[in-house]
Write an enzyme that holds these catalytic residues in place. Structure first.
Site, mmCIF file in Angstrom:
data_model
loop_
_atom_site.group_PDB
_atom_site.id
_atom_site.type_symbol
_atom_site.label_atom_id
_atom_site.label_comp_id
_atom_site.label_asym_id
_atom_site.label_seq_id
_atom_site.Cartn_x
_atom_site.Cartn_y
_atom_site.Cartn_z
ATOM 1 C CG ASP A 101 -5.711 3.286 -0.048
ATOM 2 O OD1 ASP A 101 -5.019 2.397 0.501
ATOM 3 O OD2 ASP A 101 -5.433 4.493 0.006
ATOM 4 C CD GLU A 151 1.423 5.562 -5.252
ATOM 5 O OE1 GLU A 151 1.772 6.388 -4.380
ATOM 6 O OE2 GLU A 151 1.084 4.408 -4.979
ATOM 7 C CG ASP A 157 1.611 3.221 1.488
ATOM 8 O OD1 ASP A 157 1.077 3.075 0.370
ATOM 9 O OD2 ASP A 157 1.009 3.756 2.462
HETATM 10 O O1 MIG Z 1 -2.659 7.703 2.509
HETATM 11 O O2 MIG Z 1 -0.042 4.209 5.774
HETATM 12 O O3 MIG Z 1 -2.568 2.215 0.714
HETATM 13 O O4 MIG Z 1 -2.502 0.528 2.923
HETATM 14 O O5 MIG Z 1 -2.579 1.725 5.446
HETATM 15 C C1 MIG Z 1 -2.735 6.578 3.304
HETATM 16 C C2 MIG Z 1 -1.413 4.357 5.783
HETATM 17 C C3 MIG Z 1 -1.380 5.946 3.421
HETATM 18 C C4 MIG Z 1 -2.068 4.084 2.095
HETATM 19 C C5 MIG Z 1 -1.968 2.606 1.918
HETATM 20 C C6 MIG Z 1 -2.608 1.926 3.076
HETATM 21 C C7 MIG Z 1 -1.949 2.349 4.358
HETATM 22 C C8 MIG Z 1 -2.052 3.875 4.506
HETATM 23 N N1 MIG Z 1 -1.430 4.512 3.347
#
Ligand code: MIG
Length: 805
Positions: A482, A409, A406
């Site tokens: 998201d 980017e 996650d």
């Molecule tokens: O800024 O890890 O898209 O699926 O649950 C939030 C927490 C960070 C973004 C991801 C989301 C995940 C969440 N993450």
């Protein structure tokens, strides 16, 4: 949320820039598969990569840099099968599949297919331009031309008339049509016009832009704020050919572990460990199939990656052992940001070895993410990728089966939502700023994870990534980040995932039920009904939304959802086989209608229906309380999946869709394999392969090729797999069904095949299996004929009485 700012695009429009365009070619030369064109102060290289691919590369200054981004994997193999002719004012390059005409008086490329159709043409006089660090290509936009691909974009299927930017961005705000860019960048454009197709892959990792007839309806263009003008023209003209060759260039998905195609349950976050175990029990108790549970950031100790919060998860190994025994695989989240903490071993190792990204003056870049101040591994360096990959060993050893990358980017909680653009990446000697390498940060991170998991485990890695670039299909599945619990987002998922599939990314999905916001029974049910037919199948929910597990909204919804999750498991062989095919030909698992019906222009912008493979048509319900909807069925006959009713295609129909039902149609004449649903995916002997054979009076024959391996290891690479070809054809009044065991390298196999001849609509006189007449089927039959034949059967003859019943 702090990470919610979309990057403001401050770059000017190309019209406001004084680009210098290439004009007259001063001279040319040829060397192996490369043709060089010299201009006053630039050089162009045209590289013949294959009979379908030409690379167009312009030097930035005087010298040519032939390197590619890591998206490109096709080896430089010095293709020789082409002819170069000097026609005076023109040069011509000819391969078996294309002809390229090069205007030497005023630089312009024109691509023709082998039948002589003009497929694509540069804008004469301003084909390629440069201004400061920027470069631009302009091409003629044909009337009727449509555009697809471009990775992860909102909006309808066809992208003509729009403009897009490639810059991996964490967008928390609701994703609407104007939200651009998002997490994943794939600068690959697919064009379709009257059934003819080509592709353009712009291999530039800087922020790039595509204007697809937004400013000027006669022109489209793409440009970048730095780097090289380096693009690949990919000839079809068949659309599937373009995708085949694009994925030859950037790679294809390796076979995923089969369980990863099962049902995943996630939420931000499940903890402590008892709750995770209870959740698993709940699935088994309620008889809802589930293969994977995801652990979001709360399992970590203070959000430090590769650690466990010891109070929430005191015995992770024990928990994972129990879960694995019950058939659950655990996927743990990992973020690239490493907490700046002098008592944290990963931070210490990285600092000591200079693994983190720095400014030019040597200062380590620090940005805020969940753990507070963080530093970021420089994944452009091989040594760093190996180090990071090795960190996965401890998770694998504990029993973790998948990694969820996650925030890659990378997302940073600041004004730009990412790293400072002045940060340096070393890229094994080819240093560059974050401005240059931003878009491939996630690609290289996932490469590190994939290779690390491969080094330290026997099983096929499963990696889920939020960000990516062209080529990410080699390492990771992707989800659309998201989204929200909005009906609009259910609908948005369809064209978004279809275009990702057309961008070489077959393993994609969106959070079922919606991530942010509160889902509800109807929305969740409709979402599940759609997602059953989509490649990645995960229910995920944000920290503050109401629970949305399949049972969260009561029995009525739970019962429907259970049936649909079971349907996913009934279809698992069909779906797995689509991944197998994709790993070989680059075609997506879910497909827009035009991919199978490229001559039918009515399909060119259908954004609310899709095909799973080539034979199943799905028409999701995208509005509350909608019990009917219009469905377009292309030419041919279609069979309603639920009641086997035949429908003539090339028609718009009104489909019934009460809450328990989603419209699904099968292409008449096809064969669909099904199995009995299990609690989770396991490879065991003794299963029955059910083949639904959808007979059609207009179709003489049909076939299905079935691939089977252990679904988990790499032994298939050494020949441990089975390949069985099923086919039928009409012989006058009779049907012959043939089973051809083409490859039998894997010990596991179905016990028997259950053949279901659907819409037979005849009386059966006799049935022979491998020459032996069987008794019980003599006599009258209804619509279908059901036959059981053991593994090893080669031929089934069905002898029918004349005329219908
Ligand atoms: O800024 O890890 O898209 O699926 O649950 C939030 C927490 C960070 C973004 C991801 C989301 C995940 C969440 N993450």
């Amino acid at each position: 949320m702090m990470n919610s700012k979309v990057i403001k695009d401050l770059t000017q429009e190309p019209e406001e820039k004084a680009f210098t365009y290439l004009k007259k070619v001063c001279g040319f030369s040829q060397e192996d598969n490369r043709v060089y064109l010299r201009f006053a102060d630039r050089t162009i290289m045209l590289e013949v990569i294959s009979a379908n691919i030409i690379r167009v590369l312009m030097s930035q200054e005087k010298c040519l840099d032939l390197s590619t981004s890591p998206a490109v994997v096709k080896k430089r193999d010095n293709f020789q099968d082409y002819e170069l002719s000097d026609l005076g004012n023109y040069l011509e390059i000819k391969t078996d599949n294309l002809r390229l005409s090069i205007n030497l008086q005023e630089y312009q490329l024109k691509f023709f297919d082998k039948r002589g159709h003009l497929i694509n043409s540069d804008q004469v006089g301003k084909a390629l331009g440069y201004w400061k660090d920027e470069i631009i290509a302009r091409k003629v936009l044909q009337s009727g031309e449509r555009f697809y691909g471009l990775g992860e974009k909102t909006g309808f299927l066809d992208k003509r008339g729009r403009k897009y930017t490639m810059w991996n961005t964490d967008v928390f705000e609701p994703h609407v049509e104007s939200t651009d860019p998002l997490y994943v960048s794939v600068p690959f454009l697919l064009s379709l016009n009257a059934g003819r197709s080509y592709g353009i892959f712009f291999d530039n990792t800087y922020k790039t832009h595509f204007d697809l007839g937004f400013r000027n309806q006669q022109e489209y263009s793409f440009w970048a704020e730095g780097g090289k003008m380096d693009y690949y023209f990919i000839m079809g003209p068949e659309i599937k050919e373009v995708l085949f060759h694009y994925t030859e260039l950037t790679g294809r998905i390796p076979l995923p572990p089969k369980w990863a195609l099962g049902h995943h349950q996630s939420r931000y976050s499940y903890y402590p460990q008892e709750k995770v175990l209870d959740l698993a029990d709940e699935f088994r108790k309620r008889d809802i199939p589930c293969d994977a549970i995801h652990l979001d950031i709360h399992y970590l100790n203070g959000y430090r990656v590769f650690t466990w919060d010891e109070s929430r998860f005191p015995q992770p190994e024990e928990m994972l052992r129990i879960l694995n025994k019950r058939g659950f695989k655990v996927v743990t989240i990992i973020n690239p940001g490493v907490k700046k903490d002098p008592e944290y071993n990963i931070y210490i190792q990285g600092i000591k070895n200079h693994y983190f990204c720095k400014y030019l003056d040597g200062q380590v870049y620090v940005g805020e993410v969940w753990p507070g101040d963080c530093v970021f591994p420089d994944f452009t360096r091989k040594e760093v990728r190996v180090w990071w990959g090795d960190l996965h060993k401890q998770l694998l050893d504990l029993g973790v089966k998948g990694i969820w990358n996650d925030m890659n980017e990378p997302a940073v909680f600041n004004e730009n939502s990412t790293m400072d653009l002045a940060v340096i990446h070393e890229n094994d000697g080819d240093w560059g700023t974050h401005r240059r390498y931003h878009n491939i940060y996630a690609l290289l991170e996932c490469q590190a994870s994939y290779e690390g998991m491969r080094r330290h485990g026997e099983e096929r890695p499963f990696i889920l990534s939020r960000a990516g670039f062209a080529g990410i299909q080699r390492y990771a599945a992707l989800w659309t980040g998201d989204n929200r619990s909005f009906w609009e987002h259910l609908k948005l998922t369809i064209p978004m995932l279809l275009n990702m599939g057309l961008s070489g990314l077959p393993f994609v999905g969106s959070d079922i039920g919606g991530f942010t916001g509160d889902s509800n029974g109807q929305l969740l049910t409709r979402w599940y009904q759609m997602a059953v037919f989509m490649p990645f199948f995960r229910n995920h929910c944000s920290i503050d939304g109401v629970s949305q597990e399949p049972w969260a909204f009561g029995k009525e919804y739970e019962d429907i959802i259970r049936n649909y999750i079971k349907l996913r498991y009934r279809l698992i062989e069909y779906i797995y086989n689509l991944f197998y095919q994709s790993s070989r030909n680059g075609l997506p698992v879910i497909r827009p209608l035009f991919l199978e019906y490229p001559d039918d222009e009515k399909t060119y912008n259908i954004s609310d229906q899709f095909l799973l493979g080539s034979d199943m048509m799905i028409a999701p319900i995208c509005q509350p309380d909608q019990n009917k909807r219009m469905v377009y069925l292309p030419a041919g006959n279609w069979i309603n999946f639920w009641d086997n009713e035949q429908i003539r295609g090339n028609s718009y129909i009104i489909a019934d869709a009460p809450l328990g039902s989603i419209p699904v149609y099968i292409r008449s004449g096809s064969i669909i394999p099904l199995v009995m649903p299990d609690k989770y995916i396991r490879n065991e002997n003794g299963y029955v392969l059910i083949l639904n054979i959808y007979l059609d009076q207009d179709i003489e024959q049909g076939d299905y090729s079935y691939y089977l391996d252990d679904g988990l290891s790499f032994k298939y690479e050494k020949g441990e797999y089975n390949l069985i070809d099923f086919s039928y054809h009409w012989l006058g009044e009779n049907i012959e069904f043939i089973i051809d065991y083409k490859k039998t390298g894997y010990h596991l196999r179905p016990d028997y095949f259950q053949l279901r001849f659907i819409n037979l609509n005849r009386k059966v006189r006799a049935v022979e299996i491998d020459g032996n007449q069987i008794e019980e089927v003599n006599g009258v039959l209804k619509d279908d004929l059901l036959l059981k034949c053991t593994y090893g059967t080669k031929k089934v003859g069905i002898y029918l009485e004349r005329g219908g019943v």
